[in-house]
Design a protein around this motif. Structure first.
Motif, mmCIF file in Angstrom:
data_model
loop_
_atom_site.group_PDB
_atom_site.id
_atom_site.type_symbol
_atom_site.label_atom_id
_atom_site.label_comp_id
_atom_site.label_asym_id
_atom_site.label_seq_id
_atom_site.Cartn_x
_atom_site.Cartn_y
_atom_site.Cartn_z
ATOM 1 N N GLU A 328 -27.604 -20.614 -16.388
ATOM 2 C CA GLU A 328 -28.326 -20.380 -15.576
ATOM 3 C C GLU A 328 -29.611 -20.432 -14.835
ATOM 4 O O GLU A 328 -29.464 -19.894 -13.174
ATOM 5 N N VAL A 329 -30.065 -21.746 -15.414
ATOM 6 C CA VAL A 329 -31.334 -22.827 -14.404
ATOM 7 C C VAL A 329 -30.523 -22.654 -13.167
ATOM 8 O O VAL A 329 -31.050 -22.655 -11.832
ATOM 9 N N GLU A 330 -28.865 -24.001 -13.496
ATOM 10 C CA GLU A 330 -28.884 -24.706 -12.367
ATOM 11 C C GLU A 330 -28.139 -23.541 -10.961
ATOM 12 O O GLU A 330 -27.683 -23.907 -9.752
ATOM 13 N N ALA A 331 -27.605 -22.699 -11.993
ATOM 14 C CA ALA A 331 -27.394 -20.780 -11.080
ATOM 15 C C ALA A 331 -28.894 -20.892 -9.878
ATOM 16 O O ALA A 331 -27.734 -20.243 -8.537
ATOM 17 N N THR A 337 -31.191 -22.449 -3.218
ATOM 18 C CA THR A 337 -30.640 -23.730 -1.944
ATOM 19 C C THR A 337 -30.193 -22.646 -0.541
ATOM 20 O O THR A 337 -30.672 -22.829 0.369
ATOM 21 N N THR A 338 -29.438 -21.647 -1.205
ATOM 22 C CA THR A 338 -28.582 -21.228 -0.008
ATOM 23 C C THR A 338 -29.404 -20.631 0.198
ATOM 24 O O THR A 338 -29.192 -20.256 1.654
ATOM 25 N N ARG A 339 -30.049 -19.955 0.129
ATOM 26 C CA ARG A 339 -31.035 -18.926 0.314
ATOM 27 C C ARG A 339 -32.469 -19.129 1.110
ATOM 28 O O ARG A 339 -31.859 -18.595 2.916
ATOM 29 N N ILE A 340 -32.559 -20.670 1.211
ATOM 30 C CA ILE A 340 -33.771 -21.330 1.709
ATOM 31 C C ILE A 340 -33.320 -22.150 3.116
ATOM 32 O O ILE A 340 -33.428 -21.481 3.481
ATOM 33 N N GLU A 341 -31.809 -23.022 3.096
ATOM 34 C CA GLU A 341 -31.174 -23.250 4.356
ATOM 35 C C GLU A 341 -30.685 -21.578 5.113
ATOM 36 O O GLU A 341 -30.754 -21.963 5.998
#
Length: 447
Positions: A328-331, A337-341
């Protein structure tokens, strides 16, 4: 022949030079007492001595240590409905007399009557109401009795059964109990004074934790000292808790009401003083057994709970829960990360777009399209041709650098220059006019 000075008539007229002799003072007192009328007086008979036709007795005030001698005719004594005895409360009609030779006051009684039980009870009831109105019987002022006093103060009669009842019953329940005993008179004229004195002595002893005032049963007249106002107030003022153990269950002197705890009998006081060692031992044993059972049940319940927890699947593979939470933490981390990029990329595109807009709207872009900026020497931009003077040094800023120029004529004087089209070509053989114009224009950047 000397004249003797007369004696002063009144006591206020005496002086060190003219004093009264003792005989005169005695006579004066005798005259004053003789003028007193007969009166009724009440007291307690503490001494009775019959002598012929007269009975001599001592009449004492039961409240304070004060007494007077009384002479009563034997006829009056024999006429009483009950025999006159020591300790009896009487009321008599008497005439005060003063014996000049002995300097003593005496009462000569005419009649003598016993004070009835009803009268005594009425007086006790009046005193009871008075003390109750003052709050001496208020339950809120009563102090608790110690559970196990280290030292017990005991006020009782000399070699009395009440002392044995208190001490033996207390030691039968708790053998280690200690007593500080004060033996006093518990009836008669000196009872109140002796009991109050013993009470104050024990109350002043810091080691005494509780005081017991004990007396066996008796007639109402014998228990009257324990309804005395002086004794009741002394108990109310005591610092140490006081237990009253007077008479039997039916007896209730005022001492019972002011004491911190009332025992029905001296035996009851002995039981109340200390706990029963056997009962306390039984209670401790029972309590320990109950504690052991409760602790055993608690331990067994915790063991069952542990076994139930260990039998669950999650306890068979304790890392499974960690793996699930790690996934859950990795997801969540990947999504973050995707949203920030994505946001960074969008911000880069927006910055590039704004940069292009700024570049397109910048003065440099205007200059690169062939325009120039003309400024006075003080930096002001030339906005009107009429602001420019002939031979004024101007600064011309182009896309790549700047240079200076000087106007040689106005636009009105050079119509051919302003109207001639600029097609970007030059004549191979310039005419005289063009040559003339070139001579008029100075080189760029020179004055």
């Amino acid at each position: 022949m000397s004249v003797i000075d007369p004696l002063p008539e009144r006591a206020a007229e005496t002086t060190p030079e003219h004093p009264w002799p003792v005989r005169v003072l005695s006579l004066k007192i005798s005259d004053y007492v003789d003028r007193m009328s007969q009166l009724w007086v009440e007291g307690q008979v503490v001494q009775l001595t019959p002598r012929g036709a007269t009975a001599f007795l001592t009449l004492r005030d039961p409240e304070v240590d004060m007494s007077l001698p009384v002479a009563v005719p034997m006829n009056a004594v024999k006429a009483m409905p009950v025999p006159l005895t020591q300790g009896a409360r009487v009321v008599l009609q008497a005439k005060p007399t003063f014996w000049t030779r002995r300097g003593s006051l005496q009462l000569e009684a005419r009649q003598i009557r016993p004070v009835g039980i009803g009268d005594l009870l009425a007086r006790v009831e009046i005193l009871k109401r008075t003390l109750a109105a003052e709050g001496l019987f208020d339950p809120q002022r009563k102090r608790p009795i110690p559970f196990l006093p280290g030292l017990v103060g005991l006020i009782t009669g000399r070699a009395s059964a009440a002392e044995r009842d208190v001490v033996e019953n207390a030691r039968r329940r708790w053998p280690a109990v200690c007593f500080e005993v004060r033996e006093v008179a518990v009836q008669g004229p000196g009872a109140v004074a002796e009991v109050v004195t013993a009470l104050r002595e024990l109350d002043a002893d810091q080691a005494v934790e509780v005081i017991v005032i004990a007396r066996g049963g008796g007639a109402l007249e014998e228990l009257l000292p324990f309804s005395n106002e002086a004794m009741v107030r002394a108990v109310a003022q005591a610092r140490t808790p006081v237990i009253s153990a007077i008479g039997h269950e039916v007896d209730q002197p005022l001492l019972d009401l002011v004491a911190d705890w009332r025992a029905s009998t001296p035996t009851d006081a002995g039981r109340r003083l200390v706990p029963d060692a056997a009962q306390e031992r039984t209670a401790v044993t029972t309590g320990r057994a109950r504690m052991v059972r409760a602790l055993t049940r608690r331990v067994e319940a915790e063991r069952r709970s542990l076994r139930s927890l260990r039998s669950r699947p999650v306890m068979a593979d304790p890392v499974a829960l960690v793996r699930l939470r790690r996934a859950e933490v990795e997801a969540l981390r990947g999504r973050a990360t995707t949203r920030i990029e994505t946001r960074i990329q969008r911000a880069d595109d927006q910055v590039a777009h704004l940069l292009r807009q700024v570049t397109a709207l910048s003065p440099q872009s205007t200059l690169e399209r062939g325009y120039a900026v003309v400024q006075h020497r003080d930096g002001r931009v030339v906005m009107d041709q009429h602001d420019v003077g002939i031979d004024e040094l101007l600064r011309v800023r182009v896309a790549r650098g700047d240079f200076g120029v000087r106007p040689v004529a106005s636009s009105d004087e050079l119509p051919e220059l302003s109207d001639a089209p600029d097609d970007g070509r030059r004549d191979s053989a310039p005419g005289p006019s063009s040559a003339r114009n070139r001579r008029k224009l100075p080189a760029a950047g020179r004055d």
